[in-house]
Write a protein that holds these residues in place. Structure first.
Motif, short mmCIF file in Angstrom:
data_model
loop_
_atom_site.label_atom_id
_atom_site.label_comp_id
_atom_site.label_asym_id
_atom_site.label_seq_id
_atom_site.Cartn_x
_atom_site.Cartn_y
_atom_site.Cartn_z
N GLY A 142 0.84 -1.20 0.00
CA GLY A 142 0.00 0.00 0.00
C GLY A 142 0.88 1.24 0.00
N GLN B 273 0.52 3.45 2.06
CA GLN B 273 0.72 3.73 3.48
C GLN B 273 2.14 3.34 3.92
N TYR C 164 -3.95 14.43 5.28
CA TYR C 164 -4.38 13.04 5.50
C TYR C 164 -3.88 12.52 6.86
N TYR D 25 4.92 17.29 2.52
CA TYR D 25 3.96 16.23 2.17
C TYR D 25 2.72 16.87 1.56
N ASN E 99 -7.35 14.16 0.31
CA ASN E 99 -7.98 13.63 1.51
C ASN E 99 -7.49 14.55 2.64
N ASP F 86 1.61 12.44 -2.76
CA ASP F 86 0.78 11.28 -2.48
C ASP F 86 -0.41 11.33 -3.44
N PRO G 90 -3.18 8.79 -4.58
CA PRO G 90 -4.00 7.60 -4.78
C PRO G 90 -5.29 7.87 -5.57
N TYR G 91 -5.66 9.16 -5.74
CA TYR G 91 -6.98 9.48 -6.33
C TYR G 91 -6.92 10.12 -7.71
C1 LIG Z 1 -4.08 10.40 0.77
C2 LIG Z 1 -3.90 8.95 1.07
N1 LIG Z 1 -2.68 8.42 1.03
C3 LIG Z 1 -2.47 7.12 1.29
C4 LIG Z 1 -3.50 6.27 1.61
C5 LIG Z 1 -3.19 4.83 1.90
O1 LIG Z 1 -3.61 4.00 0.87
P1 LIG Z 1 -3.10 2.55 0.60
O2 LIG Z 1 -2.11 2.17 1.66
O3 LIG Z 1 -4.28 1.67 0.62
O4 LIG Z 1 -2.44 2.59 -0.75
C6 LIG Z 1 -4.81 6.77 1.67
C7 LIG Z 1 -5.92 5.90 2.04
O5 LIG Z 1 -7.05 6.26 2.16
C8 LIG Z 1 -5.01 8.15 1.39
O6 LIG Z 1 -6.22 8.72 1.43
#
Ligand SMILES: Cc1ncc(COP(=O)(O)O)c(C=O)c1O
Length: 394
Positions: A100, A102, A126, A169, A176, A204, A206-207
């Motif tokens: 992930g 994360q 986030y 960051y 988010n 970062d 993811p979206y």
């Molecule tokens: C901004 C952001 N970064 C990272 C993550 C982590 O995502 P993942 O570890 O599932 O890739 C999220 C999860 O909601 C997120 O909103």
């Protein structure tokens, strides 16, 4: 108990929000609290077929240890996807597969932060990232934002007057928790400033692919001339979070550090999981799958915002996200969203109070709403319940 924990555990406090959120898991609660994708969109049947193929075609390798960097065909597919979608110029050698994105956040803290170092972030940001960094004991400075994301004049002011900034960051695409996106001009200005101060940037993203209108904007990584941008990507929101597959894309010198840390953390990300995701991308069309997700989320976003417009009391501010999973609501400054949440839970509807997205506290008059995880019927019903509670407070 006589057990002594490491000092860093002092930085990690059990959160009252987490306790509150446990209550949102009851089936009768309409929850806009989490950030979960819609499970009805997961390609379950396709993944059954993919799993069998992976085991039939190379079961022994799929169940064996493998290279820390990750499965080369998957890294190649990711590099290709990034270059096509986000205008970057990376090869598979710039990609490390992580558990992930994360895990990439945690590794970034481990790689860049000594106790007391300064991390700059958007205000708000986030929560999961802030918590990952907190273990390394940094100070956070929140850079003020407006409807177009981080304000560049404010960033410059902070950089001019602050020692020891080790990392910035940012989430420039459908952030988010706010759902905001930085326009191209702001991205360019940001990179100008970064190039002057030469500070590593964690982008970062993811979206970014979940854009409901218009074109995907070039990433910061695409404008990175000095190798300062570390891009974190993820399959969680465009595919399925259960695989726990994300990636770090960075220049080789920086990526080497992430590979070393990855090796000592968990050796590698699941071999079989990586092969299954790569196989899905080989035999199915991930773009078509993303389109399906976007169609559903676009409808849900529209419905949530239309219902908010019709039902919410006058004078509340909220964002109109062009993609992603969240909208962000600002209440009058004398109202604490935690009190609203307590009352909402009595009415079986939930959201995340916004205070914890601000690392230095304050701004308790805000909250985050997720629209990806509830059905359309529940969105309308839930927003109506929420509006009713809000009217009692305002
Ligand atoms: C901004 C952001 N970064 C990272 C993550 C982590 O995502 P993942 O570890 O599932 O890739 C999220 C999860 O909601 C997120 O909103």
């Amino acid at each position: 108990m006589a057990v002594k924990f490491a000092d860093r555990m002092e930085n990690l406090k059990a959160s009252e929000i987490r306790e509150l959120l446990k209550l949102t898991e009851k089936p009768e609660v309409i929850s806009f609290a989490g950030g979960l994708p819609a499970p009805e969109l997961f390609p379950v049947e396709e993944m059954k077929e993919v799993a069998i193929k992976v085991l039939e075609e190379g079961g022994k390798q799929a169940l064996q240890y493998a290279a820390t960097e990750g499965f080369i065909p998957l890294r190649k597919a990711i590099a290709n996807r990034m270059n096509t979608k986000f205008n970057t110029d990376v090869t598979y050698e710039n990609i490390l597969i992580t558990s992930g994105s994360q895990q990439g956040l945690d590794f970034s803290g481990k790689i860049f932060l000594n106790e007391g170092d300064v991390v700059l972030c958007e205000s708000p940001s986030y929560l999961g990232a802030l918590n990952a960094f907190k273990a390394y004991g940094p100070k956070f400075i929140e850079v003020p934002t407006d409807e177009n994301g981080m304000i560049m004049e404010e960033l410059e002011k902070i950089l001019e007057t602050t020692e020891n900034v080790k990392m910035i960051y940012v989430i420039p695409d459908f952030q988010n928790p706010t759902g905001r996106t930085w326009p191209v001009e702001r991205r360019k200005k940001f990179m100008e400033i970064i190039n002057k101060y030469e500070i590593p940037v964690l982008e970062d993203n993811p979206y970014g692919e979940l854009r409901f209108e218009g074109e995907i904007l070039p990433s910061l990584k695409a404008m990175d001339e000095k190798g300062l941008v570390i891009f974190l990507g993820s399959f969680s929101k465009i595919f399925c979070p259960g695989f726990r597959i994300g990636w770090v894309a960075a220049n080789k010198e920086i990526l080497e550090k992430y590979i070393m840390i990855k090796q000592s953390a968990d050796l590698q990300t699941s071999t079989v999981g990586q092969r299954e995701v790569a196989k899905f991308m080989e035999i199915y069309d991930l773009d078509a799958h993303v389109e399906k997700i976007k169609d559903v989320y676009r409808k849900r976003r529209n419905l949530m915002l239309e219902t908010m417009k019709a039902e919410f009391p006058e004078g509340l501010k909220y964002t109109y996200p062009e993609g992603g999973l969240f909208t962000w609501v600002e209440l009058p400054s004398n109202i604490d969203a935690k009190d609203v949440m307590a009352k909402c839970l009595e009415n079986n509807v939930a959201f995340v109070p916004g205070g914890s997205f601000f690392p230095n506290g304050g701004k308790d008059n805000t909250f985050r709403l997720n629209y990806s995880n509830m059905t359309e019927e529940r969105i309308v019903d839930g927003v109506k319940r929420l509006a009713k509670v809000l009217k009692e407070f305002i």
